[in-house]
Design a protein around this motif. Structure first.
Motif, short mmCIF file in Angstrom:
data_model
loop_
_atom_site.label_atom_id
_atom_site.label_comp_id
_atom_site.label_asym_id
_atom_site.label_seq_id
_atom_site.Cartn_x
_atom_site.Cartn_y
_atom_site.Cartn_z
N HIS A 1 5.21 117.60 83.76
CA HIS A 1 6.21 116.57 84.02
C HIS A 1 6.09 116.12 85.48
N ASP A 2 6.11 114.82 85.70
CA ASP A 2 6.12 114.24 87.04
C ASP A 2 7.54 113.80 87.37
N ASP B 1 9.02 130.73 95.06
CA ASP B 1 9.04 129.66 96.06
C ASP B 1 9.52 128.33 95.49
N ALA B 2 9.58 128.22 94.14
CA ALA B 2 10.05 126.97 93.54
C ALA B 2 11.53 127.01 93.20
N ILE C 1 6.03 126.86 85.59
CA ILE C 1 7.04 127.70 84.95
C ILE C 1 6.40 128.30 83.70
N VAL C 2 6.39 129.62 83.62
CA VAL C 2 5.65 130.32 82.57
C VAL C 2 6.62 130.83 81.50
N ILE D 1 5.56 121.24 86.76
CA ILE D 1 6.44 120.20 87.30
C ILE D 1 5.85 119.73 88.62
N CYS D 2 5.54 118.44 88.70
CA CYS D 2 4.95 117.85 89.90
C CYS D 2 5.94 116.83 90.46
#
Length: 856
Positions: free
Chosen positions: A203-204, A229-230, A264-265, A279-280
């Motif tokens: 997802h952008d 870190d996210a 995200i795993v 996620i970008c």
């Protein structure tokens, strides 16, 4: 993005509505029956039921719940049907309800759960009619009837369920029917084992943040992990969704200038099965300018702008500015050439630097003067500054000019070429002793402010004709008058003068016709009068004289002979320190004979010792016809022994033409011991034309008598509270009404008589205290309490029809209450008499015992 991503923006309306019903077909027996079904939902729901025979115990609810469905006995020859529609948001589910007639069909089991690999199930029923089993066509690909074994009863059917190779569970049903009877068998089969699939793996997200929704197809026990870190910028949104395989993530705004990415795993807890969501997020596009405004001379010049950017931009220019190409670095410097301005006035332009792919932009504003106009603000702090300005040939300044420092003595190096300052001219130069060099100055568009300097006059400003805002002078110890300002005709804003120890008058302002704002004078020790202001006809704002230990020499207002209107308030405020006096020489208002209107308040306030001690009356205001605001005289002290404040004011003579006060009329003083601050004020003489007071009438100086001066006063718009002298009668012969409470009082030893022959209404409380006699023959109504204290005789009350509670007390010589009988005849309030010469009750008065009985 909300600060707390864990909370939905509106918990009553979830972003995704989940609605599930446990049964889609319900069957009720003919003899009357009750069945139920479950609802699972993450918001409010309701049930629509158009049948008249099928009843539900609830019509609406929220969250999970159970609904009971009932019907009474049914004796017809055919089944009857109803539809229950369950609604939640935009989601709907329907439940079919069937009530059987007297024939019966009873299933031994109507719900089967089948494993993923499939198998065989047996459907059994009991019936008194011929029945058959039907497999709907949409399920016959995975539900099939098994071959019958030899000798098998026809009331039992075996069904073969195929393996479920899909990744989602599935639902189906078969129908058993016969002779109008029908029942349904529901079959549920789980999905393929160890399935874990995301519907979209990447997802952008824009820089401003947002939400990401992802669906996970799974039949395993899994966990979801957001990298450490996210977690600062991605958080899971907690919802009340029933589907555990739907996830919503909130992505915070990216305020940095770099893009970012997170994985995200989702992974099976018991195997290596997993899937990953990427996620970008884009960076914040930026255009950062080092400077956004430039002031350029009329000759033209080059300007440089530092620029930091992470976008592909373009530059948009006006036709008189061009860009010079330079070798660009990562942090660029843009250079522009501004052409010569050959026009007659200052010009303004904008350089726009714009992102080619979005609306992001920044603007540089350029202001360019002409050969004669300096385009911005300017400061002179040295002789070199003055010379440089003169050499450049400028005649006008588009902004402000500030003259500061401690080295400039004069401005002769300007060569008198400066004609206009379009904003303010400010002097804060302690060494400057002359305005020489400014003879060419004709106009100041803003303020003229003089706070420091050694000026003795305004010589050098002889051609100044206009000040567009305020003229403010202060702390100029040697300035004696305003010589040099003979050409000044108008000050658009305020004219403020303070702390000029040597100023004696206003000579030099002989042509000043109008002050648009307020005229304020503070602490002028040597000022004697207003000579020099003979042309001034209007003050648009307030006229204020305020003094503390100064203005000792001001005797009157001579010099303001043509002033006809004050658009604001007229205020004189005086206060002293010990052993000093303020405004002690002011005797009256001579010099204001042309003044006809004060739009605001008229206020005199005195405090301590000899402050305003010589003011005798209001002579000089003979043509003043209207005060739009309030009229106030106030005298007070913090010292118990102060006794000279406003001590010479005897009456209001000089206000003989004043017919209306729009606001309140207040005379207040405070005194301990036996010293009255308004001790010489004896009556209201001079107010013989006053007919109306729009607000309150408050007089608390006990030396005043109402015997003369207020014979024409008809209305008081607010409260009326007046203390009166004990040595004179009180005559308010024209007073008809007040707008609030009415209180009239005199000394306890008073022999004064109070006469209110025209008074008709009192809309509040009415209090009378310490009079020999009171006459109120036309009084019709009192809306509040009527209190009478220390009154020896009361005239006729025949017209008084409406009154609140009545209290009569301490009227020691009052023995006759017969005039109260008309008032008390239909009276329902409280009537109390105490401490009087005779103290009858209401009923004694009504029964004829209204005066004191003869002594036995």
């Amino acid at each position: 993005v909300p600060e707390n991503p864990e909370q939905p923006e509106n918990p009553d309306v979830p972003e995704y509505v989940e609605l599930y019903v446990s049964e889609y077909d319900l069957v009720l027996g003919a003899q009357g029956d009750e069945v139920s079904f479950d609802i699972e939902c993450n918001t409010k729901w309701s049930i629509e039921n158009e049948s008249g025979w099928c009843k539900t115990d609830v019509a609406s609810g929220e969250g999970d719940g159970t609904v009971k469905v009932t019907a009474e006995a049914y004796y017809e020859n055919a089944d009857r049907n109803a539809v229950l529609t369950v609604k939640a948001g935009n989601e709907t589910r329907t439940v079919q309800v069937t009530q059987k007639h007297e024939d019966a069909l009873i299933l031994s089991k109507d719900k089967f759960d089948v494993a993923q690999e499939g198998g065989t199930i047996s459907v059994e029923w009991q019936s008194n009619v011929d029945c058959r089993l039907t497999i709907p066509w949409k399920f016959d690909s995975w539900i099939k009837e098994a071959p019958k074994s030899k000798g098998m009863e026809t009331t039992t059917f075996d069904l073969v369920i195929s393996a479920n190779e899909a990744f989602e569970k599935r639902e189906g049903f078969v129908v058993v029917s016969g002779n109008g009877l029908k029942d349904t068998v529901h079959i549920y089969q789980v999905a393929n084992e160890r399935t874990l699939i995301l519907n979209q793996a990447s997802h952008d997200v824009p820089a401003e943040g947002g939400t990401v929704e992802v669906e996970l197809k799974s039949n395993v026990n899994y966990r979801m992990t957001i990298p450490t870190d996210a977690r600062k910028w991605i958080s899971q949104v907690t919802t009340r969704a029933l589907r555990v395989d739907r996830f919503v993530f909130r992505v915070a705004a990216n305020t940095s200038y770099d893009s970012r990415k997170a994985a995200i795993v989702f992974e099976d807890r018991n195997s290596d099965l997993s899937d990953t969501l990427y996620i970008c997020q884009k960076q914040t596009d930026a255009l950062l300018l080092g400077k956004k405004k430039f002031t350029v001379s009329g000759k033209g010049e080059n300007i440089e702008v530092g620029l930091k950017s992470n976008i592909d931009y373009e530059v948009i220019l006006p036709d008189w500015i061009s860009r010079l190409q330079t070798k660009a670095l990562v942090e660029e410097v843009l250079t522009f050439q501004v052409a010569k301005n050959d026009g007659q006035d200052v010009r303004k332009g904008e350089i726009v630097i714009k992102d080619k792919k979005s609306a992001l932009s920044e603007t540089i504003r350029v202001v360019q003067g002409t050969a004669e106009i300096y385009p911005g603000d300017l400061v002179f702090s040295s002789v070199d500054d003055v010379k440089a300005f003169a050499v450049a040939g400028y005649k006008k300044i588009a902004g402000s000019l500030t003259i500061t420092g401690s080295t400039l003595v004069n401005l002769t190096n300007l060569d008198n070429q400066l004609e206009e300052v379009r904003d303010s001219l400010i002097f804060v130069c302690s060494s400057l002793n002359s305005f020489d060099g400014l003879y060419g100055l004709k106009r100041i568009g803003g303020n003229l402010t003089i706070k420091k300097g050694r000026f003795t006059s305004f010589e050098g400003l002889n051609n100044l004709g206009y000040i567009g805002s305020s003229c403010i002078t202060s702390s100029l110890g040697s300035l004696q008058n305003f010589s040099g300002l003979g050409s000044l005709t108008e000050i658009v804003g305020d004219f403020e003068i303070s702390s000029l120890k040597s100023l004696e008058n206003f000579v030099g302002l002989d042509n000043l016709r109008r002050i648009g704002g307020s005229f304020r004078i503070t602490s002028l020790e040597s000022l004697q009068n207003f000579s020099g202001l003979g042309s001034l006809s209007e003050i648009g704002g307030d006229f204020e004289i305020s003094s503390s230990s100064s203005l000792e020499s001001l005797e009157n207002f001579v010099g303001l002979d043509n002033l006809c209107r004050i658009g604001g308030s007229f205020r004189i405020t005086s206060s002293n320190d010990y052993y000093s006096s303020s405004l002690e020489s002011l005797q009256n208002f001579s010099g204001l004979g042309s003044l006809t209107e004060i739009v605001g308040d008229f206020a005199i306030s005195s405090r301590d010792f000899s402050s305003l001690g010589s003011l005798e009356n209001f002579v000089g205001l003979d043509n003043l016809g209207r005060i739009g605001g309030s009229f106030r005289i106030t005298s007070s002290s913090d010292d118990d022994y102060s006794f000279s404040s406003l001590g010479s004011l005897e009456n209001f003579v000089g206000l003989d033409n004043l017919c209306r006060i729009g606001g309140s009329f207040r005379i207040t003083s405070s005194s301990d011991y036996y010293y009255y601050y308004l001790g010489s004020l004896q009556n209201f003489s001079g107010l013989g034309s006053l007919t109306a007071i729009g607000g309150d009438f408050i007089s608390k100086d006990k030396s005043l008598s109402a015997e003369t001066g207020l014979e024409k006063l008809v209305t008081v718009g607010g409260e009326m509270n007046v203390w009166l002298s004990y040595n004179g009668d009180a005559h308010f012969t024209a007073l008809q009404s007040v707008g609030g409470a009415l209180s009239l009082s005199s000394s306890s030893s008073s022999q004064s008589n109070l006469n209110l022959p025209a008074l008709k209404t009192v809309p509040g409380a009415f209090r009378l205290e310490n009079f020999q006699s009171v006459d109120i023959p036309k009084l019709e109504s009192i809306e509040g309490v009527f209190t009478i204290t220390g009154v020896n005789a009361i005239g006729t009350l025949d017209n008084l029809k409406t009154v609140g509670d009545i209290t009569i007390k301490n009227c020691k010589e009052l023995t006759d209450f017969c005039n109260w009988k008309p008032v008390l005849t239909d009276y329902n309030g409280t009537f109390s008499v105490s401490g009087c010469g005779y103290n009858p009750t209401k009923y004694q008065i009504l029964n004829g015992a209204c005066s004191k009985l003869p002594e036995e």
